[in-house]
Design a protein around this motif. Structure first.
Motif, PDB file in Angstrom:
ATOM      1  N   GLU A  48       0.811  -1.215   0.000  1.00  0.00           N
ATOM      2  CA  GLU A  48       0.000   0.000   0.000  1.00  0.00           C
ATOM      3  C   GLU A  48       0.846   1.267   0.000  1.00  0.00           C
ATOM      4  N   ALA A  49       1.947   1.292   0.736  1.00  0.00           N
ATOM      5  CA  ALA A  49       2.809   2.477   0.761  1.00  0.00           C
ATOM      6  C   ALA A  49       3.384   2.725  -0.633  1.00  0.00           C
ATOM      7  N   PHE A  50       3.836   1.667  -1.295  1.00  0.00           N
ATOM      8  CA  PHE A  50       4.376   1.808  -2.643  1.00  0.00           C
ATOM      9  C   PHE A  50       3.306   2.289  -3.611  1.00  0.00           C
ATOM     10  N   GLU A  51       2.087   1.755  -3.501  1.00  0.00           N
ATOM     11  CA  GLU A  51       0.994   2.171  -4.380  1.00  0.00           C
ATOM     12  C   GLU A  51       0.696   3.661  -4.210  1.00  0.00           C
ATOM     13  N   ARG A  52       0.713   4.168  -2.969  1.00  0.00           N
ATOM     14  CA  ARG A  52       0.490   5.599  -2.729  1.00  0.00           C
ATOM     15  C   ARG A  52       1.604   6.431  -3.353  1.00  0.00           C
ATOM     16  N   GLN A  53       2.841   5.974  -3.210  1.00  0.00           N
ATOM     17  CA  GLN A  53       3.973   6.686  -3.793  1.00  0.00           C
ATOM     18  C   GLN A  53       3.901   6.692  -5.315  1.00  0.00           C
ATOM     19  N   LEU A  54       3.501   5.573  -5.881  1.00  0.00           N
ATOM     20  CA  LEU A  54       3.375   5.468  -7.328  1.00  0.00           C
ATOM     21  C   LEU A  54       2.298   6.414  -7.845  1.00  0.00           C
ATOM     22  N   GLU A  55       1.180   6.506  -7.156  1.00  0.00           N
ATOM     23  CA  GLU A  55       0.105   7.416  -7.556  1.00  0.00           C
ATOM     24  C   GLU A  55       0.566   8.865  -7.463  1.00  0.00           C
ATOM     25  N   ALA A  56       1.320   9.215  -6.419  1.00  0.00           N
ATOM     26  CA  ALA A  56       1.851  10.571  -6.288  1.00  0.00           C
ATOM     27  C   ALA A  56       2.801  10.881  -7.448  1.00  0.00           C
ATOM     28  N   ALA A  57       3.630   9.920  -7.829  1.00  0.00           N
ATOM     29  CA  ALA A  57       4.555  10.114  -8.953  1.00  0.00           C
ATOM     30  C   ALA A  57       3.780  10.311 -10.253  1.00  0.00           C
ATOM     31  N   ARG A  58       2.710   9.559 -10.447  1.00  0.00           N
ATOM     32  CA  ARG A  58       1.897   9.718 -11.662  1.00  0.00           C
ATOM     33  C   ARG A  58       1.282  11.104 -11.736  1.00  0.00           C
ATOM     34  N   ARG A  59       0.749  11.597 -10.591  1.00  0.00           N
ATOM     35  CA  ARG A  59       0.166  12.941 -10.567  1.00  0.00           C
ATOM     36  C   ARG A  59       1.227  13.995 -10.878  1.00  0.00           C
ATOM     37  N   PHE A  60       2.425  13.835 -10.309  1.00  0.00           N
ATOM     38  CA  PHE A  60       3.522  14.758 -10.560  1.00  0.00           C
ATOM     39  C   PHE A  60       3.888  14.767 -12.045  1.00  0.00           C
ATOM     40  N   MET A  61       4.007  13.572 -12.636  1.00  0.00           N
ATOM     41  CA  MET A  61       4.383  13.485 -14.049  1.00  0.00           C
ATOM     42  C   MET A  61       3.314  14.089 -14.950  1.00  0.00           C
ATOM     43  N   ASP A  62       2.043  13.886 -14.601  1.00  0.00           N
ATOM     44  CA  ASP A  62       0.964  14.494 -15.385  1.00  0.00           C
ATOM     45  C   ASP A  62       1.025  16.013 -15.287  1.00  0.00           C
ATOM     46  N   LYS A  63       1.262  16.519 -14.089  1.00  0.00           N
ATOM     47  CA  LYS A  63       1.276  17.963 -13.865  1.00  0.00           C
ATOM     48  C   LYS A  63       2.445  18.624 -14.592  1.00  0.00           C
ATOM     49  N   TYR A  64       3.604  17.985 -14.601  1.00  0.00           N
ATOM     50  CA  TYR A  64       4.813  18.577 -15.185  1.00  0.00           C
ATOM     51  C   TYR A  64       5.251  17.867 -16.467  1.00  0.00           C
ATOM     52  N   LYS A  65       4.277  17.339 -17.212  1.00  0.00           N
ATOM     53  CA  LYS A  65       4.561  16.562 -18.424  1.00  0.00           C
ATOM     54  C   LYS A  65       5.437  17.322 -19.412  1.00  0.00           C
ATOM     55  N   VAL A  66       5.087  18.567 -19.707  1.00  0.00           N
ATOM     56  CA  VAL A  66       5.835  19.357 -20.703  1.00  0.00           C
ATOM     57  C   VAL A  66       7.269  19.598 -20.225  1.00  0.00           C
ATOM     58  N   ALA A  67       7.425  19.996 -18.987  1.00  0.00           N
ATOM     59  CA  ALA A  67       8.765  20.253 -18.457  1.00  0.00           C
ATOM     60  C   ALA A  67       9.611  18.979 -18.488  1.00  0.00           C
ATOM     61  N   LEU A  68       9.031  17.859 -18.128  1.00  0.00           N
ATOM     62  CA  LEU A  68       9.766  16.596 -18.132  1.00  0.00           C
ATOM     63  C   LEU A  68      10.159  16.189 -19.555  1.00  0.00           C
ATOM     64  N   GLN A  69       9.277  16.453 -20.530  1.00  0.00           N
ATOM     65  CA  GLN A  69       9.603  16.145 -21.923  1.00  0.00           C
ATOM     66  C   GLN A  69      10.776  17.002 -22.393  1.00  0.00           C
ATOM     67  N   LYS A  70      10.768  18.292 -22.007  1.00  0.00           N
ATOM     68  CA  LYS A  70      11.868  19.200 -22.393  1.00  0.00           C
ATOM     69  C   LYS A  70      13.184  18.739 -21.759  1.00  0.00           C
ATOM     70  N   LEU A  71      13.140  18.340 -20.513  1.00  0.00           N
ATOM     71  CA  LEU A  71      14.345  17.862 -19.845  1.00  0.00           C
ATOM     72  C   LEU A  71      14.887  16.589 -20.485  1.00  0.00           C
ATOM     73  N   ALA A  72      14.001  15.771 -21.033  1.00  0.00           N
ATOM     74  CA  ALA A  72      14.405  14.503 -21.636  1.00  0.00           C
ATOM     75  C   ALA A  72      15.065  14.699 -23.004  1.00  0.00           C
ATOM     76  N   GLU A  73      14.878  15.874 -23.605  1.00  0.00           N
ATOM     77  CA  GLU A  73      15.449  16.120 -24.954  1.00  0.00           C
ATOM     78  C   GLU A  73      16.930  16.338 -24.921  1.00  0.00           C
TER      79      GLU A  73
END
Length: 73
Positions: A48-73
C-alpha cells in the motif's frame, strides 16, 4: 497444494490455507493483486505504501509533463 473454488454469495473464491498466509505474512483484510499470465493465475500482495507513492509520482508526471519532456530532450 490444491484448493477448491467455492461459491461465496454471488461470487466464487478460494480459501488460502493459514500456513501459506503465515509464510507470506498475510492476514484477513490484506489486498492482493490478481493477474493472469500464460494460463496461470498469480496473486501478489499489494504494498500500500508503494501504491500511494506510485500514484503521487503519476500525478507529478501528469502535472509537469511538458517540463519533463523538455528535460528529456
Amino acid at each position: 497444494m490444491n484448493v477448491t473454488i467455492r461459491k461465496i454469495g454471488n461470487s466464487e473464491g478460494v480459501i488460502i490455507p493459514k500456513e501459506v498466509l503465515d509464510r507470506l505474512g498475510l492476514k484477513a483484510g490484506d489486498q492482493l493483486d490478481v493477474q493472469t499470465e500464460n494460463g496461470t493465475l498469480q496473486l501478489k500482495p499489494v504494498n500500500e505504501a508503494f501504491e500511494r507513492q506510485l500514484e503521487a509520482a503519476r500525478r507529478f508526471m501528469d502535472k509537469y509533463k511538458v517540463a519533463l519532456q523538455k528535460l528529456a530532450e
